[in-house]
Design a protein around this motif. Structure first.
Motif, mmCIF file in Angstrom:
data_model
loop_
_atom_site.group_PDB
_atom_site.id
_atom_site.type_symbol
_atom_site.label_atom_id
_atom_site.label_comp_id
_atom_site.label_asym_id
_atom_site.label_seq_id
_atom_site.Cartn_x
_atom_site.Cartn_y
_atom_site.Cartn_z
ATOM 1 N N ILE A 1 0.862 -1.188 0.000
ATOM 2 C CA ILE A 1 0.000 0.000 0.000
ATOM 3 C C ILE A 1 0.899 1.238 0.000
ATOM 4 O O ILE A 1 1.648 1.478 0.951
ATOM 5 C CB ILE A 1 -0.939 -0.015 1.218
ATOM 6 C CG1 ILE A 1 -1.855 -1.246 1.139
ATOM 7 C CG2 ILE A 1 -1.760 1.264 1.302
ATOM 8 C CD1 ILE A 1 -2.636 -1.536 2.388
ATOM 9 N N LYS A 2 0.793 2.030 -1.082
ATOM 10 C CA LYS A 2 1.719 3.146 -1.282
ATOM 11 C C LYS A 2 1.050 4.510 -1.177
ATOM 12 O O LYS A 2 1.712 5.490 -0.844
ATOM 13 C CB LYS A 2 2.354 3.059 -2.673
ATOM 14 C CG LYS A 2 3.109 1.776 -2.934
ATOM 15 C CD LYS A 2 3.621 1.744 -4.369
ATOM 16 C CE LYS A 2 4.324 0.439 -4.677
ATOM 17 N NZ LYS A 2 4.816 0.392 -6.066
ATOM 18 N N ALA A 3 -0.240 4.582 -1.491
ATOM 19 C CA ALA A 3 -0.886 5.898 -1.611
ATOM 20 C C ALA A 3 -2.127 5.990 -0.729
ATOM 21 O O ALA A 3 -2.802 4.995 -0.464
ATOM 22 C CB ALA A 3 -1.274 6.144 -3.070
ATOM 23 N N PHE A 4 -2.424 7.222 -0.294
ATOM 24 C CA PHE A 4 -3.620 7.449 0.517
ATOM 25 C C PHE A 4 -4.895 7.098 -0.259
ATOM 26 O O PHE A 4 -5.886 6.672 0.329
ATOM 27 C CB PHE A 4 -3.676 8.915 0.978
ATOM 28 C CG PHE A 4 -2.556 9.269 1.904
ATOM 29 C CD1 PHE A 4 -2.446 8.682 3.156
ATOM 30 C CD2 PHE A 4 -1.587 10.205 1.525
ATOM 31 C CE1 PHE A 4 -1.406 9.003 4.022
ATOM 32 C CE2 PHE A 4 -0.544 10.531 2.387
ATOM 33 C CZ PHE A 4 -0.454 9.932 3.636
ATOM 34 N N ILE B 1 3.412 3.299 2.438
ATOM 35 C CA ILE B 1 2.714 4.539 2.762
ATOM 36 C C ILE B 1 3.242 5.167 4.060
ATOM 37 O O ILE B 1 3.179 6.382 4.248
ATOM 38 C CB ILE B 1 1.184 4.294 2.840
ATOM 39 C CG1 ILE B 1 0.433 5.621 2.797
ATOM 40 C CG2 ILE B 1 0.816 3.462 4.059
ATOM 41 C CD1 ILE B 1 -1.071 5.451 2.655
ATOM 42 N N THR B 2 3.794 4.341 4.943
ATOM 43 C CA THR B 2 4.272 4.865 6.231
ATOM 44 C C THR B 2 5.535 5.711 6.076
ATOM 45 O O THR B 2 5.949 6.366 7.031
ATOM 46 C CB THR B 2 4.547 3.709 7.222
ATOM 47 O OG1 THR B 2 5.571 2.871 6.686
ATOM 48 C CG2 THR B 2 3.299 2.897 7.489
ATOM 49 N N ASP C 1 4.177 13.021 7.244
ATOM 50 C CA ASP C 1 2.929 13.230 7.999
ATOM 51 C C ASP C 1 1.854 12.190 7.669
ATOM 52 O O ASP C 1 0.657 12.496 7.652
ATOM 53 C CB ASP C 1 2.360 14.635 7.715
ATOM 54 C CG ASP C 1 3.307 15.727 8.179
ATOM 55 O OD1 ASP C 1 4.035 15.495 9.162
ATOM 56 O OD2 ASP C 1 3.325 16.795 7.546
ATOM 57 N N TYR C 2 2.274 10.962 7.429
ATOM 58 C CA TYR C 2 1.294 9.948 7.028
ATOM 59 C C TYR C 2 0.276 9.689 8.142
ATOM 60 O O TYR C 2 -0.907 9.456 7.872
ATOM 61 C CB TYR C 2 2.004 8.659 6.586
ATOM 62 C CG TYR C 2 2.188 7.635 7.677
ATOM 63 C CD1 TYR C 2 1.266 6.607 7.855
ATOM 64 C CD2 TYR C 2 3.281 7.708 8.544
ATOM 65 C CE1 TYR C 2 1.435 5.674 8.862
ATOM 66 C CE2 TYR C 2 3.444 6.781 9.541
ATOM 67 C CZ TYR C 2 2.517 5.766 9.713
ATOM 68 O OH TYR C 2 2.674 4.860 10.708
ATOM 69 N N PHE D 1 -5.345 9.751 9.937
ATOM 70 C CA PHE D 1 -6.376 10.090 10.922
ATOM 71 C C PHE D 1 -7.394 11.071 10.338
ATOM 72 O O PHE D 1 -8.571 11.037 10.676
ATOM 73 C CB PHE D 1 -5.746 10.671 12.193
ATOM 74 C CG PHE D 1 -5.315 9.625 13.183
ATOM 75 C CD1 PHE D 1 -6.246 8.820 13.833
ATOM 76 C CD2 PHE D 1 -3.974 9.422 13.465
ATOM 77 C CE1 PHE D 1 -5.859 7.849 14.743
ATOM 78 C CE2 PHE D 1 -3.577 8.453 14.379
ATOM 79 C CZ PHE D 1 -4.514 7.658 15.011
ATOM 80 N N GLU D 2 -6.927 11.941 9.459
ATOM 81 C CA GLU D 2 -7.838 12.878 8.805
ATOM 82 C C GLU D 2 -8.712 12.160 7.764
ATOM 83 O O GLU D 2 -9.907 12.418 7.652
ATOM 84 C CB GLU D 2 -7.021 13.984 8.117
ATOM 85 C CG GLU D 2 -7.871 15.140 7.631
ATOM 86 C CD GLU D 2 -7.019 16.259 7.041
ATOM 87 O OE1 GLU D 2 -7.537 16.939 6.143
ATOM 88 O OE2 GLU D 2 -5.860 16.429 7.466
ATOM 89 N N LEU D 3 -8.107 11.231 7.053
ATOM 90 C CA LEU D 3 -8.821 10.493 6.012
ATOM 91 C C LEU D 3 -9.839 9.526 6.608
ATOM 92 O O LEU D 3 -10.980 9.438 6.147
ATOM 93 C CB LEU D 3 -7.810 9.730 5.145
ATOM 94 C CG LEU D 3 -8.366 8.883 4.011
ATOM 95 C CD1 LEU D 3 -9.007 9.764 2.941
ATOM 96 C CD2 LEU D 3 -7.256 8.026 3.402
#
Length: 198
Positions: free
Chosen positions: A52-55, A77-78, A82-83, A88-90
């Protein structure tokens, strides 16, 4: 489904009651929208060690309304800046990411939530349930066994003492005469032998 070389969730069956799904160490890079369709009641999802690479790959998880605990250890993705804040926002429904809450406090929160629920259940079971009753039954059975053993030992002991006492009396009465006679015979016989020898 840990470490089973899984590349896609497309063929995942409907698991409406499933709450915890472990997908660690596979090759999944996307297609997570299937989870919202097939496993809508997930509370804990662990796709750690996947590709998993992208938000954008995680956007579909917004539809998992009950999701609280989300693990992404060892995913590409980590490494993004600011991942944590972005995730948390997503995914605003989650309370824990990789075992830490949004304020970066370690997870006694999720553990305690689970533990509290578990403890309450355990307490209820202890008050009304099988555990104490089971122990009491075991204790009662043990007491009964002890009583049976003690009773049987006493009974056998009394009988043995009574019988042996009676038998001894009879044996002594009968054998005293025989014993005396035998002794006399032996003494008489011995005297003769001695006389013959002289």
């Amino acid at each position: 489904m840990i470490n089973v070389d899984l590349r896609s969730l497309a063929r995942l069956p409907n698991l409406n009651k499933l709450q915890k799904l472990e997908l660690a160490n596979n090759r999944i890079s996307g297609g997570l929208e299937v989870l919202a369709e097939k496993c809508p009641n997930l509370t804990h999802l662990n796709p750690s060690g996947n590709k998993i690479k992208a938000f954008s790959a995680l956007e579909a998880l917004q539809n998992l309304k009950n999701l609280k605990n989300f693990d992404l250890f060892s995913c590409e993705i980590t490494t993004l800046e600011d991942y944590r804040e972005s995730i948390f926002e997503l995914l605003q429904q989650i309370t824990l990411l990789n075992g830490f809450d949004q304020e970066d406090n370690k997870a006694p929160d999720s553990g305690s939530e689970d533990d509290e629920d578990g403890d309450e259940d355990d307490e209820e079971e202890d008050e009304t349930g099988p555990f104490e009753g089971y122990e009491e039954e075991e204790e009662e059975e043990e007491e009964e066994e002890d009583e049976d053993e003690a009773g049987s030992e006493l009974g056998e002991g009394e009988e043995e003492v009574g019988l042996s006492y009676l038998m001894r009396e009879e044996i002594q009465d009968e054998d005293d005469d025989d014993y005396v006679e035998e002794v006399e015979e032996e003494e008489g016989g011995g005297g003769k032998e001695e006389g013959e020898g002289e």
